[in-house]
Write an enzyme that holds these catalytic residues in place. Sequence first.
Site, PDB file in Angstrom:
ATOM      1  N   ALA A   1      -5.411  -7.209  -2.993  1.00  0.00           N
ATOM      2  CA  ALA A   1      -5.213  -7.533  -1.683  1.00  0.00           C
ATOM      3  C   ALA A   1      -4.410  -8.535  -1.383  1.00  0.00           C
ATOM      4  O   ALA A   1      -4.673  -9.793  -2.182  1.00  0.00           O
ATOM      5  CB  ALA A   1      -6.637  -7.876  -1.153  1.00  0.00           C
TER       6      ALA A   1
ATOM      7  N   THR B   1       0.949  -1.291  -0.021  1.00  0.00           N
ATOM      8  CA  THR B   1       0.191  -0.070  -0.013  1.00  0.00           C
ATOM      9  C   THR B   1       0.898   1.225   0.079  1.00  0.00           C
ATOM     10  O   THR B   1       0.797   2.350  -0.714  1.00  0.00           O
ATOM     11  CB  THR B   1      -1.127   0.062   1.298  1.00  0.00           C
ATOM     12  OG1 THR B   1      -1.822  -1.267   0.980  1.00  0.00           O
ATOM     13  CG2 THR B   1      -1.824   1.378   1.395  1.00  0.00           C
ATOM     14  N   VAL B   2       1.902   1.240   0.812  1.00  0.00           N
ATOM     15  CA  VAL B   2       2.994   2.296   0.717  1.00  0.00           C
ATOM     16  C   VAL B   2       3.373   2.513  -0.581  1.00  0.00           C
ATOM     17  O   VAL B   2       3.358   3.768  -1.320  1.00  0.00           O
ATOM     18  CB  VAL B   2       4.054   2.231   1.725  1.00  0.00           C
ATOM     19  CG1 VAL B   2       4.981   3.383   1.703  1.00  0.00           C
ATOM     20  CG2 VAL B   2       3.466   2.122   3.152  1.00  0.00           C
TER      21      VAL B   2
ATOM     22  N   LYS C   1      -8.597   0.735  -4.804  1.00  0.00           N
ATOM     23  CA  LYS C   1      -8.789  -0.554  -4.200  1.00  0.00           C
ATOM     24  C   LYS C   1     -10.041  -1.353  -4.228  1.00  0.00           C
ATOM     25  O   LYS C   1     -11.015  -0.851  -3.340  1.00  0.00           O
ATOM     26  CB  LYS C   1      -8.090  -0.593  -2.672  1.00  0.00           C
ATOM     27  CG  LYS C   1      -7.935  -1.969  -2.028  1.00  0.00           C
ATOM     28  CD  LYS C   1      -6.954  -2.064  -1.028  1.00  0.00           C
ATOM     29  CE  LYS C   1      -6.441  -3.407  -0.468  1.00  0.00           C
ATOM     30  NZ  LYS C   1      -5.359  -3.410   0.173  1.00  0.00           N
TER      31      LYS C   1
END
Length: 203
Positions: A97, A15-16, A31
């Site tokens: 995910a 995610t970063v 997302k």
Amino acid sequence: MRLIVSGTDTGIGKTVFAAGLAAALGAGYWKPIQSGLEEGADTDAVRRLGVTTTFPEAYRLTAPLSPHRAAELDGVTIDPARLTPPAGADPLVIEGAGGLLVPVTRDLLFADLFARWRLPLVLVARTALGTINHSLLSIEAARSRGITLLGIAFVGEANPDNEATIAAIGRVRRLGRLPWLDPLDGPSLAAAFAAGIDCEAFR
């Protein structure tokens, strides 16, 4: 330009990286499925890290589990027809995910969903022990489905041999590495991304 960001595992900094990439490209972020809301959604995190355009998730699921199971626990049926990238959003960074073979439903894996979209994939991997196996397996999973692999980016402490070995054996472009950041905020991420990631690969 639209890109998918997926990881070799969960909790590796995907995610970063996606936030850094979206901010660097001036891209929107989406997302499609958020699993686990107790610590906040990833969309909220990327906003805090400097991404100004985000799109709502198709599904927000309570438990921090694979989407197929989190949906079952919430009494939700995931409809793959709702998992279509937002119209008119370009450039766009789409974050999956967990890893490529995480189940979306009991009949659909993320890798199969990505293959339907026909968008290039950026694979994010950690640098530590175990990453060679996880990375090469993920590369094979993507290629076996005809997914275009733009390259692999690493997150963590420098491990030049692991990174070079994966790039060579996997025949994949090394896009660079993000270190763990403390503090982690928009300015520190932007600086680290510019210094450590080959941004020209995405243009």
